[in-house]
Design a protein around this motif. Structure first.
Motif, PDB file in Angstrom:
ATOM      1  N   ALA A 277       0.814  -1.239   0.018  1.00 24.76           N
ATOM      2  CA  ALA A 277       0.077  -0.052   0.168  1.00 24.76           C
ATOM      3  C   ALA A 277       0.904   1.230   0.040  1.00 24.76           C
ATOM      4  O   ALA A 277       0.216   2.289   0.115  1.00 24.76           O
ATOM      5  CB  ALA A 277      -0.967   0.169   1.179  1.00 24.76           C
ATOM      6  N   GLY A 278       2.200   1.160   0.040  1.00 23.94           N
ATOM      7  CA  GLY A 278       3.096   2.309   0.105  1.00 23.94           C
ATOM      8  C   GLY A 278       3.571   2.883   1.375  1.00 23.94           C
ATOM      9  O   GLY A 278       3.931   3.833   1.611  1.00 23.94           O
ATOM     10  N   ASN A 279       2.989   2.093   2.313  1.00 29.26           N
ATOM     11  CA  ASN A 279       3.172   2.495   3.942  1.00 29.26           C
ATOM     12  C   ASN A 279       4.690   2.170   4.304  1.00 29.26           C
ATOM     13  O   ASN A 279       5.295   0.923   3.699  1.00 29.26           O
ATOM     14  CB  ASN A 279       2.268   1.840   4.901  1.00 29.26           C
ATOM     15  CG  ASN A 279       0.896   2.026   4.646  1.00 29.26           C
ATOM     16  OD1 ASN A 279       0.520   3.208   4.490  1.00 29.26           O
ATOM     17  ND2 ASN A 279       0.091   1.167   4.324  1.00 29.26           N
ATOM     18  N   VAL A 280       5.335   3.000   5.029  1.00 29.61           N
ATOM     19  CA  VAL A 280       6.778   2.789   5.597  1.00 29.61           C
ATOM     20  C   VAL A 280       6.677   1.748   6.544  1.00 29.61           C
ATOM     21  O   VAL A 280       5.752   1.784   7.592  1.00 29.61           O
ATOM     22  CB  VAL A 280       7.368   3.967   5.883  1.00 29.61           C
ATOM     23  CG1 VAL A 280       8.808   3.649   6.365  1.00 29.61           C
ATOM     24  CG2 VAL A 280       7.610   5.167   4.726  1.00 29.61           C
ATOM     25  N   VAL A 281       7.710   0.814   6.318  1.00 24.44           N
ATOM     26  CA  VAL A 281       7.633  -0.602   7.317  1.00 24.44           C
ATOM     27  C   VAL A 281       8.641  -0.252   8.278  1.00 24.44           C
ATOM     28  O   VAL A 281       9.783   0.116   7.785  1.00 24.44           O
ATOM     29  CB  VAL A 281       7.784  -1.822   6.462  1.00 24.44           C
ATOM     30  CG1 VAL A 281       7.813  -3.011   7.416  1.00 24.44           C
ATOM     31  CG2 VAL A 281       6.497  -1.928   5.665  1.00 24.44           C
ATOM     32  N   ALA A 282       8.608  -0.485   9.382  1.00 28.31           N
ATOM     33  CA  ALA A 282       9.754  -0.657  10.519  1.00 28.31           C
ATOM     34  C   ALA A 282      10.470   0.653  10.595  1.00 28.31           C
ATOM     35  O   ALA A 282      11.806   0.941  10.459  1.00 28.31           O
ATOM     36  CB  ALA A 282      10.942  -1.659  10.104  1.00 28.31           C
ATOM     37  N   LYS A 283       9.725   1.801  10.862  1.00 29.11           N
ATOM     38  CA  LYS A 283      10.277   3.091  10.999  1.00 29.11           C
ATOM     39  C   LYS A 283      11.140   2.835  12.075  1.00 29.11           C
ATOM     40  O   LYS A 283      11.221   2.692  13.264  1.00 29.11           O
ATOM     41  CB  LYS A 283       8.981   4.041  11.250  1.00 29.11           C
ATOM     42  CG  LYS A 283       8.205   4.181  10.094  1.00 29.11           C
ATOM     43  CD  LYS A 283       6.900   5.183  10.486  1.00 29.11           C
ATOM     44  CE  LYS A 283       6.077   5.272   9.344  1.00 29.11           C
ATOM     45  NZ  LYS A 283       5.117   6.211   9.422  1.00 29.11           N
ATOM     46  N   GLY A 284      12.476   3.660  11.778  1.00 21.38           N
ATOM     47  CA  GLY A 284      13.576   3.903  12.783  1.00 21.38           C
ATOM     48  C   GLY A 284      14.240   2.644  12.957  1.00 21.38           C
ATOM     49  O   GLY A 284      15.038   2.630  13.978  1.00 21.38           O
ATOM     50  N   ASP A 285      14.000   1.514  12.299  1.00 17.20           N
ATOM     51  CA  ASP A 285      14.795  -0.065  12.566  1.00 17.20           C
ATOM     52  C   ASP A 285      15.314  -0.237  11.503  1.00 17.20           C
ATOM     53  O   ASP A 285      14.690  -0.744  10.264  1.00 17.20           O
ATOM     54  CB  ASP A 285      13.576  -0.991  13.008  1.00 17.20           C
ATOM     55  CG  ASP A 285      14.227  -2.289  13.054  1.00 17.20           C
ATOM     56  OD1 ASP A 285      15.155  -2.498  12.889  1.00 17.20           O
ATOM     57  OD2 ASP A 285      13.192  -3.270  13.283  1.00 17.20           O
ATOM     58  N   ILE A 286      16.588  -0.170  11.355  1.00 11.13           N
ATOM     59  CA  ILE A 286      17.351  -0.291  10.225  1.00 11.13           C
ATOM     60  C   ILE A 286      17.410  -1.720   9.779  1.00 11.13           C
ATOM     61  O   ILE A 286      17.183  -1.973   8.424  1.00 11.13           O
ATOM     62  CB  ILE A 286      18.737   0.316  10.197  1.00 11.13           C
ATOM     63  CG1 ILE A 286      19.757   0.076   8.661  1.00 11.13           C
ATOM     64  CG2 ILE A 286      19.546  -0.604  11.142  1.00 11.13           C
ATOM     65  CD1 ILE A 286      19.040   1.074   7.755  1.00 11.13           C
ATOM     66  N   THR A 287      17.326  -2.605  10.717  1.00 13.96           N
ATOM     67  CA  THR A 287      17.361  -4.175  10.229  1.00 13.96           C
ATOM     68  C   THR A 287      16.014  -4.547   9.706  1.00 13.96           C
ATOM     69  O   THR A 287      15.932  -5.119   8.775  1.00 13.96           O
ATOM     70  CB  THR A 287      17.724  -4.951  11.560  1.00 13.96           C
ATOM     71  OG1 THR A 287      18.907  -4.546  12.062  1.00 13.96           O
ATOM     72  CG2 THR A 287      17.682  -6.578  11.053  1.00 13.96           C
ATOM     73  N   GLY A 288      14.845  -4.200  10.245  1.00 10.67           N
ATOM     74  CA  GLY A 288      13.572  -4.236   9.849  1.00 10.67           C
ATOM     75  C   GLY A 288      13.280  -3.818   8.450  1.00 10.67           C
ATOM     76  O   GLY A 288      12.731  -4.311   7.319  1.00 10.67           O
ATOM     77  N   GLN A 289      13.808  -2.328   8.114  1.00  9.26           N
ATOM     78  CA  GLN A 289      13.610  -1.836   6.847  1.00  9.26           C
ATOM     79  C   GLN A 289      14.557  -2.540   5.693  1.00  9.26           C
ATOM     80  O   GLN A 289      13.945  -2.772   4.654  1.00  9.26           O
ATOM     81  CB  GLN A 289      14.150  -0.447   7.224  1.00  9.26           C
ATOM     82  CG  GLN A 289      13.157   0.484   7.700  1.00  9.26           C
ATOM     83  CD  GLN A 289      13.248   1.699   7.043  1.00  9.26           C
ATOM     84  OE1 GLN A 289      13.845   2.229   6.209  1.00  9.26           O
ATOM     85  NE2 GLN A 289      12.566   2.866   7.950  1.00  9.26           N
ATOM     86  N   THR A 290      15.700  -2.759   6.106  1.00 12.75           N
ATOM     87  CA  THR A 290      16.440  -3.527   5.237  1.00 12.75           C
ATOM     88  C   THR A 290      15.783  -5.130   4.893  1.00 12.75           C
ATOM     89  O   THR A 290      15.808  -5.524   3.812  1.00 12.75           O
ATOM     90  CB  THR A 290      17.920  -3.990   5.698  1.00 12.75           C
ATOM     91  OG1 THR A 290      18.428  -2.865   6.088  1.00 12.75           O
ATOM     92  CG2 THR A 290      18.921  -4.647   4.541  1.00 12.75           C
TER      93      THR A 290
END
Length: 127
Positions: free
Chosen positions: A38-51
């Motif tokens: 849906a274009g929502n940012v996932v794992a805001k502030g979490d570099i491992t989760g974002q990667t």
């Protein structure tokens, strides 16, 4: 040589660029960010989760083009803080499983949205 611009199921397809372009045996994957379908940012502030999300998105793109991580020959990784290098590398290495591509790492002041901590683009070669 025909150029094919792919829309990817389960991902937001932006009106301003193609997620994947295939031309002959080359596959170009646009910079992937930590967004869901849906274009929502996932794992805001979490570099491992974002990667992790970035690599899952990359996997969807590669699969749609008939490729996988073993076919990736080049990546460019953008991070917003040099301290993220090790965490990003650890996640990337799980997906490449020893088939490491040539890679460039860029530390930048920011990405397209302030919540993005990492963005990765790739080039793959099909057999």
């Amino acid at each position: 040589m025909p150029i094919e611009r792919l829309k990817i199921d389960g991902m937001q397809n932006a009106p301003t660029f193609s997620q994947v372009v295939r031309s002959g045996n080359l596959v170009f994957v646009a910079g992937q960010t930590a967004t869901d379908a849906a274009g929502n940012v996932v794992a805001k502030g979490d570099i491992t989760g974002q990667t992790e999300q970035v690599m899952q998105n990359m996997q969807r793109c590669l699969t749609a083009a008939g490729a996988d991580f073993s076919k990736v020959v080049k990546t460019t990784v953008y991070i917003t803080d040099a301290r993220y290098r090790e965490a990003v590398g650890a996640v990337r290495n799980k997906y490449f499983a020893g088939n490491l591509p040539a890679s460039t790492l860029v530390v930048c002041a920011g990405l397209a949205q302030p919540e993005y901590l990492v963005e990765i683009e790739a080039i793959a070669v099909l057999d």
